[in-house]
Write an enzyme that holds these catalytic residues in place. Structure first.
Site, short mmCIF file in Angstrom:
data_model
loop_
_atom_site.label_atom_id
_atom_site.label_comp_id
_atom_site.label_asym_id
_atom_site.label_seq_id
_atom_site.Cartn_x
_atom_site.Cartn_y
_atom_site.Cartn_z
N LYS A 112 20.88 26.99 57.15
CA LYS A 112 19.86 27.93 56.67
C LYS A 112 20.01 29.22 57.45
O LYS A 112 20.18 29.18 58.68
CB LYS A 112 18.45 27.36 56.86
CG LYS A 112 17.35 28.35 56.47
CD LYS A 112 15.99 27.69 56.34
CE LYS A 112 15.23 27.52 57.63
NZ LYS A 112 14.97 28.76 58.38
N GLU A 181 8.73 32.49 53.47
CA GLU A 181 7.70 32.29 54.50
C GLU A 181 6.74 33.48 54.56
O GLU A 181 7.15 34.65 54.48
CB GLU A 181 8.39 32.12 55.88
CG GLU A 181 7.39 31.95 57.02
CD GLU A 181 8.01 31.43 58.31
OE1 GLU A 181 9.24 31.21 58.36
OE2 GLU A 181 7.25 31.25 59.28
O1 KIV Z 1 12.51 26.96 62.14
C1 KIV Z 1 11.76 26.48 61.27
O2 KIV Z 1 11.10 25.45 61.46
C2 KIV Z 1 11.68 27.18 59.99
C3 KIV Z 1 10.50 26.87 59.13
C4 KIV Z 1 9.34 27.64 59.63
C5 KIV Z 1 10.79 27.11 57.71
O3 KIV Z 1 12.48 28.00 59.71
#
Ligand code: KIV
Length: 263
Positions: A112, A181
């Site tokens: 991600k 987010e």
């Molecule tokens: O780091 C994380 O837990 C995230 C979430 C807030 C989506 O990116």
């Protein structure tokens, strides 16, 4: 046992079933969460709730790999997302080298990365080199210092237009889903409607394609602060404190171990 999600089952869920994503950072919690979640996110939020830092900025690739391995070991049947930490995807080649390291050293199913249209070229470079990417747009925790705080997005018409462009750019670059987010709910709804990949919300209202929460927030274990969007499904901190105090009391009163806990 739950069937493991795949890129294609996740994409196909759009328009039918809401996706459930939860963070985990270790094998124990990953195994406890795995039956209820479509995806487990090894978020760089571990730097705050696990490592005790005030933001995610100092999380390292080595840390993410260590925790991703623990999660994959605890939940071998789960679709695992590894968050790329701050500074590890500042250009295409760096992003590819670091993502390859994640893929080779863990069993993560995708990485991600935070960013919208400005990061689309990086998403494209990763996806065209067999690295599956989950995007992350809206409030970007890795930008907390440069933006001077955690700012809710989508408050103006210009911000709405920019967010929709971000989502479209990430989709066009090959991401199979994205996290959104800290975005006004009506704007998040429009964003989810403007792309054909699932949009998973956190602090983005109910009209998106799924939800993600940080496990230590939703279990009431993290007490430093509670954002508005967090629902505590149990009061974990009190449960833990009470249990540990009971153990301490029983040790001091020589009630533990009793006969049934003695060889
Ligand atoms: O780091 C994380 O837990 C995230 C979430 C807030 C989506 O990116």
């Amino acid at each position: 046992m739950r069937k493991k999600s795949t890129i294609s089952s996740i994409k196909k869920s759009k328009g039918s079933q809401a996706l459930v994503m939860i963070t985990a950072y270790d094998a124990l919690f990953a195994s406890l969460l795995s039956d209820s979640a479509d995806m487990i996110l090894v978020g760089d939020s571990l730097n705050m709730s696990f490592a005790g830092k005030s933001d995610t900025i100092s999380a390292t690739l080595e840390q993410m790999i260590y925790h991703t391995n623990a999660v994959c070991a605890g939940a071998p049947n789960s679709f695992v997302v590894c968050d790329m930490p701050f500074g590890t995807y500042t250009d295409e080649e760096k992003a590819l080298i670091n993502s390859i390291k994640v893929f080779q050293e863990t069993k993560a199913d995708c990485v991600k990365i935070e960013g919208g249209a400005d990061k689309a070229h990086i998403v494209k470079h990763l996806t065209s080199n067999a690295i599956a990417v989950c995007g992350h747009i809206g409030l970007l925790p890795q930008s907390v210092r440069s933006e001077g705080g955690y700012m809710v997005k989508g408050k103006t018409a210009d911000e709405k237009t920019a967010l929709i462009e971000d989502a479209k750019a990430i989709e066009a670059a090959g991401a199979f889903c994205m996290v959104i987010e800290g975005v006004k709910a009506d704007v998040a709804k429009s964003i989810a409607e403007s792309v054909s990949i699932p949009v998973i919300g956190i602090g983005a209202g109910v009209d998106v394609d799924g939800q993600v929460l940080v496990f230590s927030d939703m279990l009431g274990l993290f007490e430093e602060f509670t954002p508005k969007f967090v629902k505590k499904y149990m009061d974990g901190a009190s449960l833990v404190r009470n249990a540990v105090q009971k153990y301490a009391d029983e040790v001091q009163q020589r009630e533990f171990p009793s006969e049934i806990h003695t060889y």
